[in-house]
Design a protein around this motif. Structure first.
Motif, mmCIF file in Angstrom:
data_model
loop_
_atom_site.group_PDB
_atom_site.id
_atom_site.type_symbol
_atom_site.label_atom_id
_atom_site.label_comp_id
_atom_site.label_asym_id
_atom_site.label_seq_id
_atom_site.Cartn_x
_atom_site.Cartn_y
_atom_site.Cartn_z
ATOM 1 N N ASP A 19 -0.966 7.590 -2.027
ATOM 2 C CA ASP A 19 -1.471 7.157 -3.329
ATOM 3 C C ASP A 19 -0.629 6.012 -3.881
ATOM 4 N N PHE A 42 -0.964 2.818 -3.214
ATOM 5 C CA PHE A 42 -0.950 1.639 -2.356
ATOM 6 C C PHE A 42 -2.326 0.994 -2.331
ATOM 7 N N LYS A 58 -5.033 -3.683 2.082
ATOM 8 C CA LYS A 58 -5.127 -5.134 2.196
ATOM 9 C C LYS A 58 -5.971 -5.570 3.392
ATOM 10 N N SER A 94 -3.229 -2.094 6.697
ATOM 11 C CA SER A 94 -2.098 -2.759 6.062
ATOM 12 C C SER A 94 -2.153 -2.466 4.567
ATOM 13 N N LEU A 95 -1.063 -1.846 4.056
ATOM 14 C CA LEU A 95 -1.013 -1.403 2.664
ATOM 15 C C LEU A 95 0.025 -2.193 1.888
ATOM 16 N N GLU A 96 -0.132 -2.221 0.575
ATOM 17 C CA GLU A 96 0.802 -2.947 -0.284
ATOM 18 C C GLU A 96 1.035 -2.163 -1.570
ATOM 19 N N ASP A 97 2.307 -2.094 -1.951
ATOM 20 C CA ASP A 97 2.689 -1.538 -3.251
ATOM 21 C C ASP A 97 3.810 -2.426 -3.788
ATOM 22 N N LYS A 98 3.515 -3.184 -4.835
ATOM 23 C CA LYS A 98 4.480 -4.154 -5.343
ATOM 24 C C LYS A 98 5.690 -3.508 -6.004
ATOM 25 N N VAL A 102 7.491 -1.190 -4.636
ATOM 26 C CA VAL A 102 8.468 -0.858 -3.595
ATOM 27 C C VAL A 102 9.325 -2.083 -3.335
#
Length: 412
Positions: A144, A146, A149, A165-169, A171
């Motif tokens: 959760d 993320f 992308k 491919s996931l992103e969480d700014k 982190v």
């Protein structure tokens, strides 16, 4: 999906060839061209944007390319541009790659959707645009918080794989706090072939040699494959078995690397390793040529076995990729040091003790220290990482190496 890969491969090769043609004709200014050189017709330099615009005419001339999703085609253009730019300009550090090769059959294995959406995933199915709903095995649920992308589809020896491919700014991309190395929280590691790692605490771990263990089975399959006719069904099936065996060896090696990295991280917070370039160590020997022009033996036959052992151990991948990745994930550090002198000095008294590559035991005539050569190097690596300097001040003048120039000056 196989049809998509084949069409993408053909267009990738065409766009790469278009860039090569322009580069060969226009990389030299007109005022410095030789007189015998034909001047090319001026045209716009191929880049991502004008090659992407050419996809419109491509679909008109070859309607079967309309089957492929537009963003997948655009991502293929970006791949060709990156491969060419790394060859001509280099990466962000200025390091240039080798000349990109054209992709042969079964060498183009991945296509990517650059703008994926979370609603594509519905239970154990993923809805791929222009392909449809495809059942897949989700080995773990998406975390959760993320954002999804990209989605990449890859063909491997044992089937198709989907990569998210996931992103969480929120982190952090790198560690904010730095660890101060001390004697208590650090360890030195010497990587080699006799022992994959020899630590400063005296522990040694030999390499598992997964490829060597499967070498006989590979040889039998390859010999059997060579007896089959080119293009035959039996030959294709044997090629699939060989590819699966190579994939199994690579996975065994990678799993063992991750387990070994975790063992090191459980021992210390800071790990000192040598900054070595394995590609130079596994380079082919230079040819030797006699006065009559005949090539002489240069030891490459024995060197080939050593190069195979380097590839089987996977030292470069372990030191440059897996160990730093695991350390960053655990909030720890991997520090690379200069390897000069770490095998030619005593770890106890720091005096120089010259050794050949065949000498696998360290015996110091100065302080009487006796230990395996790799363990001695591991202790030295830790000391150098903590700030100790390897010195030859205590070395006698008879054993100290001098250059021919200094010898000539002294005799004069």
């Amino acid at each position: 999906m196989e049809r998509w890969l084949d069409m993408l491969r053909c267009q990738y090769n065409w766009m790469l060839a278009d860039r090569f043609d322009w580069w060969e004709m226009n990389r030299t200014p007109v005022n410095v061209c030789p007189l015998v050189c034909s001047i090319a017709e001026p045209r716009e330099q191929p880049d991502y944007y004008n090659q992407k615009r050419s996809l419109v005419s491509l679909k008109d001339e070859r309607p079967w390319y309309k089957e492929i999703h537009s963003q997948v085609l655009q991502d293929m253009v970006k791949r060709a541009g990156k491969a060419f730019d790394r060859f001509v300009k280099g990466d962000k550090n200025g390091k240039r790659s080798g000349k990109p090769r054209f992709k042969g059959k079964n060498r183009y294995r991945t296509f990517t959707y650059p703008q994926a959406k979370p609603d594509w995933i519905d239970g154990n199915r993923i809805k791929l645009p222009k392909i449809g709903a495809v059942k897949f095995i989700q080995h773990r649920s998406l975390p959760d918080g993320f954002a999804l992308k990209t989605v990449s589809i890859t063909l491997k020896a044992d089937g198709w794989y989907v990569t998210f491919s996931l992103e969480d700014k929120s982190v952090p991309s790198q560690l904010v706090e730095t660890i101060v190395p001390t004697v208590a929280n650090s360890i030195g590691v010497d990587a080699g072939l006799e022992y994959f790692m020899a630590c400063s605490d005296g522990t040694m771990k030999p390499p598992p040699k997964f490829y060597r263990q499967a070498e006989d089975k590979l040889a039998k399959l390859q010999s059997k494959r060579d007896e089959r006719g080119l293009g035959s069904k039996s030959r294709r099936k044997l090629n699939e078995r060989i590819a699966k065996l190579h994939q199994r060896i690579a996975r065994q090696r990678k799993q063992w690397h991750f387990e070994t990295a975790q063992e090191l991280l459980d021992k210390a917070e800071v790990i000192f390793v040598e900054e070595i370039k394995v590609s130079n160590m596994s380079r082919r020997n230079k040819p030797k040529q006699g006065e009559d022009g005949v090539f002489l033996p240069n030891g490459q036959s024995a060197k080939s076995g050593l190069n195979k052992s380097f590839a089987d151990a996977g030292i470069a991948g372990f030191l440059n990729e897996i160990l730093p990745f695991k350390a960053a994930k655990a909030g720890k550090m991997v520090v690379k040091i200069n390897p000069a002198g770490t095998s030619q000095h005593c770890a106890i008294c720091l005096n120089r003790v010259p050794k050949k590559l065949s000498d696998r035991w360290h015996d110091c005539p100065h302080c009487g220290a006796s230990m395996p050569r790799d363990v001695n190097s591991g202790v030295l690596i830790k000391k150098v990482g903590l700030g100790h300097r390897l010195t030859i001040k205590r070395e006698s003048g008879a054993t100290r190496r001098r250059s021919p120039r200094c010898t000539a000056k002294r005799s004069a």
